[in-house]
Write a protein that holds these residues in place. Structure first.
Motif, short mmCIF file in Angstrom:
data_model
loop_
_atom_site.label_atom_id
_atom_site.label_comp_id
_atom_site.label_asym_id
_atom_site.label_seq_id
_atom_site.Cartn_x
_atom_site.Cartn_y
_atom_site.Cartn_z
N THR A 33 0.83 -1.20 0.00
CA THR A 33 0.00 0.00 0.00
C THR A 33 0.87 1.26 0.00
O THR A 33 0.56 2.21 -0.71
CB THR A 33 -0.93 0.01 1.23
OG1 THR A 33 -1.70 -1.19 1.23
CG2 THR A 33 -1.86 1.19 1.21
N SER A 34 1.93 1.25 0.77
CA SER A 34 2.78 2.44 0.84
C SER A 34 3.62 2.64 -0.42
O SER A 34 3.97 3.77 -0.75
CB SER A 34 3.69 2.39 2.07
OG SER A 34 4.63 1.35 1.94
N LEU A 35 3.96 1.56 -1.11
CA LEU A 35 4.78 1.69 -2.32
C LEU A 35 3.98 2.09 -3.55
O LEU A 35 4.53 2.66 -4.48
CB LEU A 35 5.52 0.38 -2.61
CG LEU A 35 6.71 0.07 -1.72
CD1 LEU A 35 7.29 -1.29 -2.06
CD2 LEU A 35 7.78 1.13 -1.85
N ARG A 36 2.72 1.80 -3.55
CA ARG A 36 1.91 2.10 -4.73
C ARG A 36 1.40 3.53 -4.66
O ARG A 36 0.94 3.98 -3.64
CB ARG A 36 0.73 1.13 -4.83
CG ARG A 36 1.13 -0.30 -5.04
CD ARG A 36 1.76 -0.55 -6.38
NE ARG A 36 0.74 -0.44 -7.40
CZ ARG A 36 0.97 -0.27 -8.68
NH1 ARG A 36 2.19 -0.20 -9.09
NH2 ARG A 36 0.01 -0.18 -9.53
N LYS A 37 1.48 4.21 -5.79
CA LYS A 37 0.95 5.56 -5.91
C LYS A 37 -0.04 5.56 -7.06
O LYS A 37 0.06 4.73 -7.97
CB LYS A 37 2.07 6.56 -6.24
CG LYS A 37 3.04 6.82 -5.14
CD LYS A 37 4.04 7.85 -5.58
CE LYS A 37 5.05 8.14 -4.51
NZ LYS A 37 6.06 9.08 -4.96
N PRO A 38 -0.95 6.51 -7.06
CA PRO A 38 -1.84 6.62 -8.22
C PRO A 38 -1.04 6.92 -9.48
O PRO A 38 0.02 7.55 -9.43
CB PRO A 38 -2.76 7.80 -7.85
CG PRO A 38 -2.66 7.93 -6.37
CD PRO A 38 -1.31 7.42 -5.99
N ALA A 39 -1.56 6.45 -10.61
CA ALA A 39 -0.84 6.59 -11.88
C ALA A 39 -0.57 8.06 -12.21
O ALA A 39 0.51 8.40 -12.70
CB ALA A 39 -1.61 5.91 -13.00
N ALA A 40 -1.53 8.93 -11.97
CA ALA A 40 -1.34 10.35 -12.30
C ALA A 40 -0.22 10.96 -11.47
O ALA A 40 0.62 11.69 -11.99
CB ALA A 40 -2.65 11.10 -12.06
N GLN A 41 -0.18 10.64 -10.19
CA GLN A 41 0.86 11.18 -9.32
C GLN A 41 2.23 10.64 -9.73
O GLN A 41 3.21 11.38 -9.77
CB GLN A 41 0.56 10.81 -7.87
CG GLN A 41 1.55 11.40 -6.88
CD GLN A 41 1.23 10.99 -5.45
OE1 GLN A 41 0.33 10.22 -5.21
NE2 GLN A 41 2.00 11.50 -4.52
#
Length: 187
Positions: A33-41
């Motif tokens: 969860t902490s490593l994944r960011k939204p694609a736009a960001q």
């Protein structure tokens, strides 16, 4: 006799697998969860880092060009004039030459700093790509573990009476009727 040993071994392995899956899901889920960011960001961060890297490389190249054309640019052409004009001779040719070398050294150091910053930004950009891939893979692993956890929970529920109660004290075996119902008060 041998079927009991096999069953005991299989039950032991089942309980170890269950324990391992629960521990890994507990460990890996917050990490994913902490490593994944939204694609736009992620795209904005990647674009900003790439733009910054290009600008820093251009500043490095510009600083090198500046060093070559410094004697033709307004305030710095005076350094060249100081060497050849007789009115600056009383300052001393060694001091004038030392000033000239110092200015070129400062420009060279600035160019090296721009290059080092560009390389650092490049490493950050590549590291972010690796972290994104790691987050994606960890999320996939957590998904597989959650599927396995659901299968294990279904097996435990289906064979509740046949499986030893490992969540209770070691060596104590209880039946389904002896397990307390948290939603029922006897009062």
């Amino acid at each position: 006799m041998s079927s009991t040993r096999i069953q005991d071994d299989l039950l032991k392995e089942f309980n170890e697998t269950k324990k391992m899956i629960y521990e890994q899901v507990e460990l890996l889920d917050p990490l994913a969860t902490s490593l994944r960011k939204p694609a736009a960001q992620r795209l904005i961060n990647k674009g900003a880092l790439a733009f910054t890297e290009i600008v820093l490389y251009l500043l490095f190249a510009g600083t090198i060009l500046f060093a070559f054309f410094m004697n033709k640019i307004y305030p710095f052409y005076i350094l060249t004039e100081m060497k050849y004009k007789p009115e600056y001779r009383p300052l001393g040719i060694e001091k004038i030459e030392f000033l000239n070398i110092t200015i070129y050294a400062v420009v060279g150091i600035i160019a090296l700093l721009f290059y080092a910053l560009a390389r650092t930004v490049r490493h950050i950009r590549l590291k972010n790509n690796i972290l994104n891939l790691a987050g994606k893979n960890i999320k996939h692993i957590v998904g597989q573990h959650l599927e396995r956890k659901a299968v294990i929970d279904a097996i435990v529920q289906r064979h509740f009476l046949e499986l030893p109660n490992t969540h209770l004290e070691e060596g104590v075996v209880t039946s389904a009727n002896e397990v307390a119902n948290p939603g029922y008060d006897e009062a």
